[in-house]
Design a protein around this motif. Sequence first.
Motif, PDB file in Angstrom:
ATOM      1  N   ASP A   1       0.813  -1.220   0.000  1.00 21.33           N
ATOM      2  CA  ASP A   1       0.000   0.000   0.000  1.00 21.33           C
ATOM      3  C   ASP A   1       0.844   1.265   0.000  1.00 21.33           C
ATOM      4  N   THR A   2       2.165   1.115  -0.065  1.00 25.44           N
ATOM      5  CA  THR A   2       3.048   2.270   0.029  1.00 25.44           C
ATOM      6  C   THR A   2       3.595   2.642  -1.346  1.00 25.44           C
TER       7      THR A   2
ATOM      8  N   GLY B   1       7.094   8.941   0.876  1.00 26.13           N
ATOM      9  CA  GLY B   1       6.279   7.739   0.852  1.00 26.13           C
ATOM     10  C   GLY B   1       4.847   8.068   1.199  1.00 26.13           C
TER      11      GLY B   1
ATOM     12  N   ASP C   1       0.984   6.401   1.984  1.00 26.29           N
ATOM     13  CA  ASP C   1       0.112   5.255   2.247  1.00 26.29           C
ATOM     14  C   ASP C   1      -1.157   5.449   1.426  1.00 26.29           C
TER      15      ASP C   1
ATOM     16  N   LEU D   1       3.956   9.528   4.692  1.00 24.47           N
ATOM     17  CA  LEU D   1       4.571   8.786   5.788  1.00 24.47           C
ATOM     18  C   LEU D   1       5.925   9.375   6.152  1.00 24.47           C
TER      19      LEU D   1
ATOM     20  N   ALA E   1      10.806   1.514   1.807  1.00 18.84           N
ATOM     21  CA  ALA E   1       9.578   2.189   1.401  1.00 18.84           C
ATOM     22  C   ALA E   1       8.784   2.691   2.603  1.00 18.84           C
ATOM     23  N   ALA E   2       8.910   2.045   3.747  1.00 19.17           N
ATOM     24  CA  ALA E   2       8.115   2.433   4.912  1.00 19.17           C
ATOM     25  C   ALA E   2       8.705   3.625   5.653  1.00 19.17           C
TER      26      ALA E   2
END
Length: 486
Positions: A212-213, A228, A230, A238, A295-296
């Motif tokens: 979802d990112t 990033g 969400d 994010l 990515a997070a």
Amino acid sequence: MSEDQAPADEHPTDAATALGLAVVSLALAGICALLGDHFLLGARAPRVGVLAGTGLGVLLLALLGRRLRRRTRRLLAGALALVVALALTVPAVHASRVGSLESAAAAEIAPLGEGDKVASAPNGQGPVLVRRADGTAQLVGAGAEASEVEAAPDDVLALSSDGTRLVQVTGEVTRVHELGGGSDAAGDGSDAPDGGAAPVEPPGRPLALSGDTLVLRACEDGVCRVRGVDLTAPDEPLWTVMDAEETRGPDQAGLALPARAEAAPGLLDAVAATGVSPSVPPRFDPAQGWLQIDAATGFPVGRVLAPADADCRIAATPAPPDPQSVQEQGPLVLTVCPGEDGALTAAAFRDGAPLWESAPSPAGDWTVRLEAGRVLASGTEAGTTTEGEILASEHGAYWIAPGGDGVAQAEAFTARIGIDGTRMVLTNEAGQPLAYDTATGTNSWTLPLEDPEAEVRGSLAAGTAVVVDETVREESLDPRGARRRA
């Protein structure tokens, strides 16, 4: 003595003979049933019915003995054989009957033309994206009608790596569509290909889409940022980090490229060429080189993948196949860097950690293909005029010929259908197409040709080998067997 009367001196072994014939017939019927079920051979169904009916009819004849007149026994045995044969044959023949291609088609689209491209997710799940040369596009989902995608000729379209989303880049804006059913079933003209919720439209150009990112890069007033988002809550990013104004994009996975690029690839060149958005976000920093970011969080992970001043090819690919592993392997980042003499050095990374690195290849003029966690180089070694292929993979530190010693020691091959990072498909003198693992030479499947003497050609793409021979055929294509029969 009339024919209806049983002979007084009927030999006692007649019943035993009939019983043996019944057992043989029933055994053959069982063998045909097993073979037909295992090999999906619909032609075995009539044989099963006839043999089973014959066996049961003879068995009834033996069991009745002299209890009834001969004609009555024969009529009963014949009736039983006919009923059993019809009961087994008719449903089986009906079930194995081959329908027309039109009735078997899940969806229909216009034929592909020159310059049209087809893309699908690496795992084979989700819809297929067809991009036409004139800029129009269609999505074809399993069991759904093809849907038109509203896109300008300059838009970049790509599927997510899991096939659940469609990424559309228009200028400096990215639109992410959810692909629920793969078609505009609602017919409401919604921008979403599935006719559902409106797409998410964050500003910037995508670097990667992982779950979802979404990782994007956007520049405004000379200031560039990577962030990033969400997709389930896109209002606030994010994370956000500053980025240099100078940048470039990764290379196309699965396509043959010159080992030394004439110009640095653009940010979206690989996405536009493959039609698939990477799940790994590689980032080029002119001061450090190529980095993989999380990515997070946006933080770099592992070590520098390739220096900024090195003329390297870099691409994210799925992991190589591993039949021994029960765990799904994450994607890899491959790099291949040519030296001044053309010698190649390849390396693979997962989450920024090195997995393997090859020794330098022979010097020469090479074209490289980064795919399935391996690097396949084609070209001519310096000082020779013979073209060939070499491979760098997880199985060794040195470049080897595709297939290794196992393929080199096999019987002579008459044609090469195709080769990629996973497999190579060949035909041998016995008229068999064979598939070998490109790195190990392990034989994965072997099939017969209808005419071993016929010249064949073909291609290999998206894990599917297509073999065409010169045999003239008159019957229509059998969608069950996927071949034309003479």
